[in-house]
Design a protein around this motif. Sequence first.
Motif, mmCIF file in Angstrom:
data_model
loop_
_atom_site.group_PDB
_atom_site.id
_atom_site.type_symbol
_atom_site.label_atom_id
_atom_site.label_comp_id
_atom_site.label_asym_id
_atom_site.label_seq_id
_atom_site.Cartn_x
_atom_site.Cartn_y
_atom_site.Cartn_z
ATOM 1 N N SER A 1 0.806 -1.163 -0.194
ATOM 2 C CA SER A 1 -0.048 -0.052 -0.021
ATOM 3 C C SER A 1 0.721 1.183 0.029
ATOM 4 C CB SER A 1 -0.872 -0.032 1.198
ATOM 5 O OG SER A 1 -1.934 1.219 1.133
ATOM 6 N N GLN A 2 1.973 1.198 0.845
ATOM 7 C CA GLN A 2 2.831 2.520 0.876
ATOM 8 C C GLN A 2 3.515 2.626 -0.354
ATOM 9 O OE1 GLN A 2 2.359 -0.051 3.186
ATOM 10 N NE2 GLN A 2 3.498 0.607 5.140
ATOM 11 N N GLY B 1 0.490 3.275 -3.400
ATOM 12 C CA GLY B 1 -0.079 4.377 -3.056
ATOM 13 C C GLY B 1 0.444 5.533 -3.083
ATOM 14 N N PHE C 1 -5.583 11.055 -1.490
ATOM 15 C CA PHE C 1 -4.588 9.937 -1.451
ATOM 16 C C PHE C 1 -5.365 8.888 -2.334
ATOM 17 C CE2 PHE C 1 -5.600 12.002 2.705
ATOM 18 C CZ PHE C 1 -4.231 12.094 3.192
ATOM 19 N N THR C 2 -4.345 8.330 -2.645
ATOM 20 C CA THR C 2 -4.682 6.982 -3.680
ATOM 21 C C THR C 2 -4.042 5.709 -3.065
ATOM 22 O OG1 THR C 2 -4.518 8.424 -5.793
ATOM 23 C CG2 THR C 2 -4.362 5.913 -6.181
ATOM 24 N N THR C 3 -4.996 4.747 -3.097
ATOM 25 C CA THR C 3 -4.716 3.574 -1.997
ATOM 26 C C THR C 3 -5.261 2.301 -2.843
ATOM 27 O OG1 THR C 3 -6.643 3.780 -0.678
ATOM 28 C CG2 THR C 3 -4.756 4.599 0.026
ATOM 29 N N PRO C 4 -4.427 1.293 -2.857
ATOM 30 C CA PRO C 4 -4.798 -0.008 -3.640
ATOM 31 C C PRO C 4 -5.761 -0.863 -2.580
ATOM 32 C CG PRO C 4 -2.453 -0.081 -3.059
ATOM 33 C CD PRO C 4 -3.005 1.310 -2.623
ATOM 34 N N GLU C 5 -6.747 -1.237 -3.397
ATOM 35 C CA GLU C 5 -7.789 -2.271 -2.783
ATOM 36 C C GLU C 5 -8.143 -3.442 -3.353
ATOM 37 O OE1 GLU C 5 -11.287 -0.014 -1.615
ATOM 38 O OE2 GLU C 5 -10.068 1.716 -0.552
ATOM 39 N N MET D 1 -7.375 0.803 -7.805
ATOM 40 C CA MET D 1 -6.723 2.060 -7.166
ATOM 41 C C MET D 1 -8.048 3.104 -6.927
ATOM 42 S SD MET D 1 -3.723 1.857 -6.877
ATOM 43 C CE MET D 1 -2.084 1.013 -7.423
ATOM 44 N N THR E 1 -9.176 6.512 -5.002
ATOM 45 C CA THR E 1 -9.095 7.883 -4.547
ATOM 46 C C THR E 1 -9.678 8.536 -3.720
ATOM 47 O OG1 THR E 1 -7.632 8.045 -6.637
ATOM 48 C CG2 THR E 1 -8.045 10.128 -5.278
#
Length: 293
Positions: free
Chosen positions: A129-130, A133, A145-149, A284, A286
């Motif tokens: 994620s770090q 993301g 913020f953009t994070t993978p889920e 991804m 956001t």
Amino acid sequence: MPTRQSRLAVQKTYKLLIGGKFVRGENGRVLPARSNNGALLANYCRASKKDFRDAVTAARAAFGGWSKTSAYLRGQILYRAAEMLEMRRTELEQEVERSNGTGRGASASETALAIDRLVHYAGWTDKFSQVFGAVNPVASSHFNFTTPEPTGVVIVICPNDLPLLGLISLIAPAILTGNCVIALASPTQPLPALTFSEVLATSDLPGGVVNVLAGDRAELAPHFASHMDVNAIVDGSGDEKIGLELQRGGNFNVKRYVRRDLTAKQWRGAEAETPYWILDTVEMKTAWHPIGL
């Protein structure tokens, strides 16, 4: 004094893993598993459309809990699965050896690589994620913020070459993010994958996170592609016809399709343990958050 009669060995029939339970298959069909020289090794259950649908139901039911499990705990669970593989390493080596006939040295090498690869991907659960993301610059008073889920339910079609190593190389990057998987074992060497499912069943992995089927790719591929509750397909079959069938059917409900055609040397190398494979089965997302005054 009467002589003791020689006993017949109890032949094992390998079963399907669906929802954490071993089942014989809805239709009762059984196929022979043979070595490279044609020798009969064992029998295994042949999955049907109904078995696949049951596996999707089990995977979807497990997805909510698994995707919400902390990244640290998912890593610990995957590492525990690697520990279980290590404990049954000799058995897995024998299974690989008798399936492909390459000898003890090659089977030992593949099994060791499979265990190490699972450990490798277990370490990525709290890091991807770090790495993938981002905190995005925006022209307003917001944090962006953009994070993978995780994407959801993923089909994994295992390769014929190095079926144990290939299986783990495709499953691990999918489940470490929180996805749930339905894996189809190699039709030419199904026993290593089915033995691996027995290892998973005795680990801490929740039932339904990984479901293992065996059977005919051509029979099951149209159902994989058309099922509305499957979100992605990772195809390691190397079969052009199967790939076209999966893409053609998946277009209907816009499934993500990823193809992994690797040689035996590539399955053993760094190309098959790249963290970028994690991106195959994540979305991804956001989020905007106002900056407080």
